[in-house]
Design a protein around this motif. Structure first.
Motif, PDB file in Angstrom:
ATOM      1  N   ASP A   1      53.484  38.774  48.429  1.00  0.00           N
ATOM      2  CA  ASP A   1      53.449  39.575  47.212  1.00  0.00           C
ATOM      3  C   ASP A   1      54.880  39.899  46.805  1.00  0.00           C
ATOM      4  O   ASP A   1      55.820  39.756  47.600  1.00  0.00           O
ATOM      5  CB  ASP A   1      52.653  40.865  47.462  1.00  0.00           C
ATOM      6  CG  ASP A   1      52.327  41.654  46.192  1.00  0.00           C
ATOM      7  OD1 ASP A   1      52.556  41.136  45.077  1.00  0.00           O
ATOM      8  OD2 ASP A   1      51.819  42.788  46.325  1.00  0.00           O
TER       9      ASP A   1
ATOM     10  N   SER B   1      45.950  30.061  42.183  1.00  0.00           N
ATOM     11  CA  SER B   1      45.107  31.219  42.501  1.00  0.00           C
ATOM     12  C   SER B   1      44.042  30.813  43.503  1.00  0.00           C
ATOM     13  O   SER B   1      42.980  30.328  43.109  1.00  0.00           O
ATOM     14  CB  SER B   1      44.420  31.757  41.235  1.00  0.00           C
ATOM     15  OG  SER B   1      45.360  32.111  40.249  1.00  0.00           O
TER      16      SER B   1
ATOM     17  N   ASN C   1      39.200  36.874  37.068  1.00  0.00           N
ATOM     18  CA  ASN C   1      39.920  37.244  35.847  1.00  0.00           C
ATOM     19  C   ASN C   1      40.094  36.005  34.974  1.00  0.00           C
ATOM     20  O   ASN C   1      39.969  34.870  35.453  1.00  0.00           O
ATOM     21  CB  ASN C   1      41.273  37.875  36.201  1.00  0.00           C
ATOM     22  CG  ASN C   1      42.126  36.962  37.064  1.00  0.00           C
ATOM     23  OD1 ASN C   1      42.632  35.945  36.617  1.00  0.00           O
ATOM     24  ND2 ASN C   1      42.283  37.323  38.342  1.00  0.00           N
TER      25      ASN C   1
ATOM     26  N   ARG D   1      42.650  34.440  33.728  1.00  0.00           N
ATOM     27  CA  ARG D   1      43.690  33.504  34.153  1.00  0.00           C
ATOM     28  C   ARG D   1      43.165  32.540  35.199  1.00  0.00           C
ATOM     29  O   ARG D   1      43.466  31.335  35.174  1.00  0.00           O
ATOM     30  CB  ARG D   1      44.885  34.289  34.698  1.00  0.00           C
ATOM     31  CG  ARG D   1      45.993  33.429  35.325  1.00  0.00           C
ATOM     32  CD  ARG D   1      47.169  34.294  35.743  1.00  0.00           C
ATOM     33  NE  ARG D   1      48.167  33.532  36.468  1.00  0.00           N
ATOM     34  CZ  ARG D   1      48.230  33.447  37.797  1.00  0.00           C
ATOM     35  NH1 ARG D   1      47.316  34.073  38.549  1.00  0.00           N
ATOM     36  NH2 ARG D   1      49.175  32.735  38.385  1.00  0.00           N
TER      37      ARG D   1
ATOM     38  N   GLY E   1      51.187  35.062  35.306  1.00  0.00           N
ATOM     39  CA  GLY E   1      50.223  36.131  35.141  1.00  0.00           C
ATOM     40  C   GLY E   1      50.863  37.496  35.350  1.00  0.00           C
ATOM     41  O   GLY E   1      51.986  37.730  34.891  1.00  0.00           O
ATOM     42  N   PRO E   2      50.202  38.412  36.053  1.00  0.00           N
ATOM     43  CA  PRO E   2      50.751  39.756  36.247  1.00  0.00           C
ATOM     44  C   PRO E   2      52.129  39.770  36.897  1.00  0.00           C
ATOM     45  O   PRO E   2      52.906  40.690  36.652  1.00  0.00           O
ATOM     46  CB  PRO E   2      49.710  40.427  37.155  1.00  0.00           C
ATOM     47  CG  PRO E   2      48.438  39.701  36.877  1.00  0.00           C
ATOM     48  CD  PRO E   2      48.842  38.277  36.620  1.00  0.00           C
TER      49      PRO E   2
ATOM     50  N   LEU F   1      50.165  41.552  43.145  1.00  0.00           N
ATOM     51  CA  LEU F   1      48.783  41.429  43.615  1.00  0.00           C
ATOM     52  C   LEU F   1      47.929  42.604  43.158  1.00  0.00           C
ATOM     53  O   LEU F   1      46.729  42.456  42.898  1.00  0.00           O
ATOM     54  CB  LEU F   1      48.743  41.346  45.148  1.00  0.00           C
ATOM     55  CG  LEU F   1      49.139  40.021  45.789  1.00  0.00           C
ATOM     56  CD1 LEU F   1      49.017  40.120  47.306  1.00  0.00           C
ATOM     57  CD2 LEU F   1      48.289  38.876  45.261  1.00  0.00           C
TER      58      LEU F   1
ATOM     59  N   LYS G   1      47.746  43.934  40.463  1.00  0.00           N
ATOM     60  CA  LYS G   1      47.280  43.757  39.086  1.00  0.00           C
ATOM     61  C   LYS G   1      46.302  42.593  38.938  1.00  0.00           C
ATOM     62  O   LYS G   1      45.818  42.326  37.842  1.00  0.00           O
ATOM     63  CB  LYS G   1      48.480  43.498  38.170  1.00  0.00           C
ATOM     64  CG  LYS G   1      49.577  44.550  38.235  1.00  0.00           C
ATOM     65  CD  LYS G   1      49.151  45.851  37.615  1.00  0.00           C
ATOM     66  CE  LYS G   1      50.315  46.847  37.565  1.00  0.00           C
ATOM     67  NZ  LYS G   1      49.903  48.139  36.968  1.00  0.00           N
ATOM     68  N   LEU G   2      46.013  41.885  40.013  1.00  0.00           N
ATOM     69  CA  LEU G   2      45.231  40.654  39.911  1.00  0.00           C
ATOM     70  C   LEU G   2      43.720  40.863  39.993  1.00  0.00           C
ATOM     71  O   LEU G   2      42.954  39.936  39.769  1.00  0.00           O
ATOM     72  CB  LEU G   2      45.658  39.666  41.013  1.00  0.00           C
ATOM     73  CG  LEU G   2      46.901  38.832  40.717  1.00  0.00           C
ATOM     74  CD1 LEU G   2      47.269  37.977  41.925  1.00  0.00           C
ATOM     75  CD2 LEU G   2      46.699  37.950  39.491  1.00  0.00           C
TER      76      LEU G   2
ATOM     77  N   LEU H   1      41.749  41.076  42.543  1.00  0.00           N
ATOM     78  CA  LEU H   1      41.152  40.153  43.506  1.00  0.00           C
ATOM     79  C   LEU H   1      39.936  40.787  44.168  1.00  0.00           C
ATOM     80  O   LEU H   1      39.924  41.979  44.471  1.00  0.00           O
ATOM     81  CB  LEU H   1      42.181  39.763  44.569  1.00  0.00           C
ATOM     82  CG  LEU H   1      43.390  38.968  44.090  1.00  0.00           C
ATOM     83  CD1 LEU H   1      44.289  38.633  45.263  1.00  0.00           C
ATOM     84  CD2 LEU H   1      42.968  37.704  43.357  1.00  0.00           C
TER      85      LEU H   1
END
Length: 279
Positions: free
Chosen positions: A75, A164, A170, A172, A254-255, A266, A268-269, A271
């Protein structure tokens, strides 16, 4: 092969690779900072070791044919935090591999090495480095290290720019998803391709909306099978219209392209935890 070494074996992706890698060698040596990774597979043994310790890496790689290097902080973080495991750790792996006469390093690079390229640009493996974070900068460093050790020392490397590799959660990820089955295929091809020199390949599944081009990596024989389009309708409906002023929606990273340097990407992802029991 007689011996493979896997770094980052206690991590989420490393955990998925351990059992498949045992089928490719007589002995798999898995390693991480964790004191224990639980039950080992037939043909596998675990060694606790620190990537920042060059002597430990030299000892670990002795007698190995190849090393699959997934160990790192996964990260964005302050540069000082990443310097040891992600920068110095990468140098130690390539230097230890060279000293022990290994044939190849298979490296978990990342889309974040080129994360500031626009999302609408269909970039190939020859896209210039444009890191989105210190984390992405570490990936650039390791890729350049791999190129240098091939040019000057004849040590092969395959740098897999993973996009990813997690559940599609998400918008993306509808384009960037790498399924676990395709991850295993990608790593296997990076190992069993007879000649690779210095190669870069994107770690992405066969998605209809894939934003990157692997045409110039076809010599690796990686042919992904899974497609995230099956999740598209639900994911897009749930997300609603995207903010076009958010850099995370406009760039490959992405983020990670939107967070301030040193701050987690991470987080903001969005998951989702896997339900397979694997990390």
């Amino acid at each position: 092969m007689k011996k493979l070494v896997l770094t980052g074996a206690a991590g989420r992706l490393g955990s998925y690779l351990r059992e498949p890698l045992t089928r490719l060698c007589d002995e798999l040596v898995s390693t991480d900072l964790a004191g224990d990774i639980g039950k080992t597979y037939p043909g596998e043994r675990y060694v606790q070791a620190d990537l920042q310790d060059l002597d430990a890496m030299v000892d670990l790689l002795a007698g190995a044919d190849m090393v699959v290097h997934f160990g790192a902080i996964g990260d964005e973080a302050p540069f000082e935090t990443l310097l040891g495991p992600n920068f110095i750790g990468a140098y130690n792996i390539w230097e230890a591999a060279y000293r022990n006469g290994l044939r190849r390093v298979v490296y978990a690079s990342s889309i974040h090495a080129v994360g500031m390229h626009k999302k609408t640009d269909f970039i190939g493996i020859d896209a210039p480095h444009r890191p989105d974070t210190f984390y992405g900068l570490a990936k650039c460093f390791a890729e350049d290290l791999a190129s240098l050790y091939w040019d000057k020392r004849g040590l092969e490397s395959v740098c897999m720019r993973i996009l990813s590799c997690a559940q599609v959660s998400n918008p993306r990820a509808v384009g960037t998803w790498l399924s676990y089955d395709d991850l295993i295929q990608l790593v296997t091809r990076a190992i069993d391709t007879p000649v690779t020199g210095f190669s870069v390949v994107y770690g992405v599944s066969n998605n209809d909306r894939t934003p990157v081009d692997n045409a110039k990596a076809s010599h690796l024989g990686y042919r992904p099978k899974d497609n995230a389009e099956e999740f598209a309708k639900e994911i897009f409906a749930e997300a609603g219209p995207l903010d076009l002023n958010d850099p995370g929606n406009l760039h490959h990273g992405g983020p990670f392209a939107a967070v301030p340097l040193g701050n987690s990407g991470l987080a903001k992802l969005n998951l989702k935890a896997d339900d397979t029991g694997k990390r």
